[in-house]
Design a protein around this motif. Structure first.
Motif, PDB file in Angstrom:
ATOM      1  N   UNK A   1       0.764  -1.023  -0.482  1.00 40.30           N
ATOM      2  CA  UNK A   1       0.301   0.338  -0.038  1.00 40.30           C
ATOM      3  C   UNK A   1       0.996   0.895   0.075  1.00 40.30           C
ATOM      4  N   UNK A   2       1.703   1.331   0.863  1.00 41.04           N
ATOM      5  CA  UNK A   2       2.880   2.351   0.985  1.00 41.04           C
ATOM      6  C   UNK A   2       3.833   2.605  -0.038  1.00 41.04           C
ATOM      7  N   UNK A   3       4.108   1.513  -0.523  1.00 35.31           N
ATOM      8  CA  UNK A   3       4.894   2.224  -2.933  1.00 35.31           C
ATOM      9  C   UNK A   3       3.850   2.303  -3.145  1.00 35.31           C
ATOM     10  N   UNK A   4       2.469   1.794  -3.462  1.00 33.12           N
ATOM     11  CA  UNK A   4       1.766   2.137  -4.614  1.00 33.12           C
ATOM     12  C   UNK A   4       1.284   3.593  -4.502  1.00 33.12           C
ATOM     13  N   UNK A   5       1.231   4.220  -3.189  1.00 29.05           N
ATOM     14  CA  UNK A   5       0.794   6.109  -2.771  1.00 29.05           C
ATOM     15  C   UNK A   5       2.003   6.682  -3.447  1.00 29.05           C
ATOM     16  N   UNK A   6       2.484   6.626  -3.808  1.00 27.85           N
ATOM     17  CA  UNK A   6       4.505   7.344  -5.166  1.00 27.85           C
ATOM     18  C   UNK A   6       3.478   6.735  -6.445  1.00 27.85           C
ATOM     19  N   UNK A   7       3.260   5.477  -6.519  1.00 22.31           N
ATOM     20  CA  UNK A   7       3.313   5.635  -7.551  1.00 22.31           C
ATOM     21  C   UNK A   7       2.458   5.517  -8.609  1.00 22.31           C
ATOM     22  N   UNK A   8       2.735   6.191 -10.063  1.00 23.16           N
ATOM     23  CA  UNK A   8       1.323   6.623 -10.997  1.00 23.16           C
ATOM     24  C   UNK A   8       0.872   5.446 -11.818  1.00 23.16           C
TER      25      UNK A   8
END
Lengths: 236, 236, 236, 236, 236, 236
Positions: free
Chosen positions: F95-102
């Motif tokens: 979840x954390x990594x996806x928060x900064x990936x478009x």
């Protein structure tokens, strides 16, 4: 993948880092070029239930490839069934390590040798045996102070290597590229004193004859002698 | 358990009943004295997903011991994990059988060879290979009329036998009692034309040297020649 | 599949081979034409934990179809979940066998009756009960010398048969072809003295009335009387 | 547990609350005194893969006891294997409900009837069938407007009840206390028009004869007639 | 789904039915409009093995959504692996409830709080904590007569609520529709005396700043104060 | 275990080795003193089935502790069920990594970030996020040449740290010893631009108030600023 051609009777370059995990002196990072295996030996002051009260110890091994050790990524064994190859390999490692341990002298202790492959380029099972022995020996030396190889719970050293027939030529120490091209693949496990513990030769949709068998065994013995020297150096 | 002593270089008595399951002609009851294995070959007109559209067939094997085949009773593999020994054995059987099948000539068909042990007295994996080949060959002969061994999908026959070192003597075809006492245990898989497909030699908390290896291989070859003859008779 | 038409009130031909597995006298190969079930009774000198210390024994059953017993091949129950039909059948077999065993007289022993179907042509569960009883009785006679049916741990004999409504006609002992065509399918388990232990009647997307029920029960009783005679012969 | 004695031929008091889950009109809270079952019917616009393209629908059921429904608490079926009793019961419920549904008229739709036991006091499987039918009928009436029982996908109503022999007396509708004391336990599933769909009679380490069977069937029929009336009232 | 717009700082309407399962006084049906959770507390006179002999008790929780609680139907967790969301939620519930229990004063007893969601419309985990506390407190009051909140094993009350940022506005108590639209979702667990036990704030592919955090915490505290009042009323 | 006392507001010493696995440039060995995590990002040219055809990519994470990473040895997650803690942690990392990936700019690609703990001394989940981001960013830079943080699929950097209340003092970056003694434990995930992505604060059988919460958040922000600097250095 290795860039320069290696003579057919030559081992890959081996590097052994004992104490790789700072908190566990019985941890070994074993590298033979593109194959990197982390071997850690964990000691417990008890034995499995079926061995309780027999005055003997136990040595077992677990083998695992980290997902990032291959391309494409290898999914984890989390679905409740370990794949058959993994099962076979970890049984082989455990059997091989036990072959040189005097379980009675070890006493009622268990040692688990975990072999986790960080990068895979062929020969992970033999690297796991060769590196795993170093971790095991270190763990025993800590548990049984003063014990040396050949004197105490560790009866002998043990190492393993692969050999194979690739395009009708016998090769020592197959990396992934050689292994993929091999018609016959053999893993040999031997003691430091030159006795066989395990021979597993397999034709991959192919067969082999007596002469080829003799070639493979000769190469393997030579490789294991070299590995034995490196093992003893790392432990001294 | 056998009552009379058998010479160390002599096979157990083998009986082969082809068509044992009336509804499946490719079924074999294979008995070598106290070891009884039911081998059935089932054909499907499809291949596993990973082989689809490649114009090749597939041969696989499953191995299982019925609970009543041993004393004490062996619990069934129903807990979702197959024990490691079973996995190893069925992979060996499958690999061995595929070594003599031309999968391209087989075409897009799958054959599963089920080897169910009805009574176990040592040597169940080699019995499964030897008997399983007969079931497999029969199934192929039905699917590909006119095919004969060496001509068509079946490139050669294949058989397997064990040998071992018991009290420093090399023995052929270990029954349970011999196997339990053996220091070294070897399984050899060979084609009818005398080529190795698989050699698996293991020291059971013991080691072996070159001379012992030579003795075991000599015995195994001799045994496999005899078994090959019996296989061909049963199929003719 | 049977070739000649069988009268609607006639059993299939039954053959019982006691001691089929040489190492276990309490093993039965039970054949009723195309249905072949191997029943073996294994005795253990202990009871499940929940029964410990109660001075009673336990009888349980496991049912399994070998993969080669049907066409197409039936995959093994190895994925960690047993299919619902198998669960139901082995619970029925266990319950039926326990109905005629005096568990207190059996003492703190467990008997597992394994029913492995070698070939399936309808009626495997009733064959498993009828054949399983013979294996069980033999195992008890060995464990408790001198015990006879009706005197000792074995209170009575027990047998089972199916009956069904096919095209509005009541049939005894449905083989696969009849079973597939049946609107109503009933399994009846009865003791040698003629008492019901279990009645399971099911309309397969159909229903049945009192008269049909009466017909099915009458046929089943008649069939079980015949099977009881065969059971007692095989044990004497 | 019920406080006052109930005549042996009398049903427990039944209360049916249709639309219990506000968001799903096809939800039923079915209470027969101490037994409380929540039945919800969920519709999907697709069928299982094995039924695709056949122009037929499907009806299935799942049964579950909530952990708090019994004392002591019943652990959840989360270990990957559903217990045998649960499997048997949900197969029975599904089979019973399908007996009164015209799957062709239902069309390519699936309905899952979930039967979750909130409190258990005997007779949960028959309550699940009787209540589950109401949820199913409601779901079909919503999906196929204008359909009525006997006209459209719902061919008939269906209900179920238990009966048993307790201390030599035949009792209708066994609660937990009666069930525990019963020598013979029978579950009967019948249509609104009085045809049997399923009869399951079991001697619990006991047997039963023709007269007892007749008594149990008579009681069950009478009970089902009453339940049918209540079902139709709740749906109208 | 709620029909009228609710002010952003207002809780949904809560109804608490203690003793919902007649046989278990420590059972609570907790409704906050479209979310309905059945919480039952089951007491056992023993503790898990790892806690044995330490003079302490244990409190744990299980969370489950009934299949009919959502549209489309939610499949049961029966395949041997519980989904990650369920695991997370039941660990949160257990941790929260233990935060207000003096396990030493509880003594060697275990309480399992089962939270089964009958209908889901957002906020099921916070409903499970708030309702679960009531069931737990009741179970403890029965087991330890005379114990009151703040005096005895129950050190304080505990309740939970969600808050979130929807279209840049901070909302209290998110139902499914609000939750689906929220950029930030926070669950807060607090004691009756106003101390935090757990704060879990998550940006759903979004982020939040200090001011937004402050708004959410303020709303949550206000909501928990109201819930605490309702909890104490239901228990008195 | 660290030997010298570290100030309460000071991070542990961090070392980042990018390209640690020679065959995969997107591999990171992340060490913060006694905690060592190997993070590898594996790219696949496809997306999970539920995302197919939506023009978006996917990022997921798996977390695992090697058996030798702790004393006593941690058994592997091989029994078919992953422990709850592992599940929670890997969901948090993903979840954390996806928060900064478009994910739209990523295109139809999947990246799996494997975080394998080689040695555990507290803070493994925050180390996995901080190190995992570096591996992820490197993998994206290889897949989408020219992309930089803030421009392209990587919208921002992300890092995580723990803080906690130990003996009434707020500490940053808890090692195992501090974590064991902490009454309150908080994990904070923030972007490089200073926005929260996740706050998880938990009282371990304890509670916390607003002032303590403010202290913990202040420490965490300061630590994350330092980690962000190190992340950007390692990638440049």
């Amino acid at each position: 993948m290795p860039a320069t051609p290696r003579p057919a009777d030559q081992l890959r370059n081996v590097q052994i880092e004992l104490g790789y995990i700072p908190s566990n002196p019985a941890s070994v990072l074993y590298r033979c070029e593109g194959t990197i295996v982390l071997c850690t030996a964990s000691l417990a002051a008890s034995v499995p239930p079926w061995l309780a009260g027999k005055g003997k110890g136990w040595v077992t091994a677990e083998y695992n490839m980290l997902p990032g050790s291959t391309t494409p990524r290898k999914p984890r064994d989390r679905g409740g069934k370990i794949d058959g190859r993994t099962t076979e390999i970890q049984r082989l490692i455990g059997r091989s390590l036990r072959a040189v341990v005097d379980l009675v002298k070890l006493g009622e202790r268990s040692i688990t040798v975990d072999c986790d492959v960080l990068q895979a380029d062929g020969g992970t099972r033999t690297a796991a045996i060769t590196g795993g022995f170093i971790a095991l020996a270190k763990a025993i030396q800590i548990a049984v102070p003063g014990s040396r190889i050949g004197d105490g719970p560790i009866r002998d050293s043990i190492a393993a290597i692969s050999a194979g027939i690739v395009n009708d030529v016998a090769h020592l120490d197959l990396d992934y590229q050689l292994d993929s091209a091999a018609d016959v693949d053999m893993n040999v496990v031997m003691t430091g004193s030159g006795k066989f513990v395990e021979i597993q030769g397999t034709g991959e949709e192919a067969t082999f004859d007596d002469d080829q068998l003799a070639d493979l065994l000769r190469l393997a013995k030579q490789g294991i002698r070299e590995l034995t020297t490196k093992q003893l150096q790392s432990l001294s």
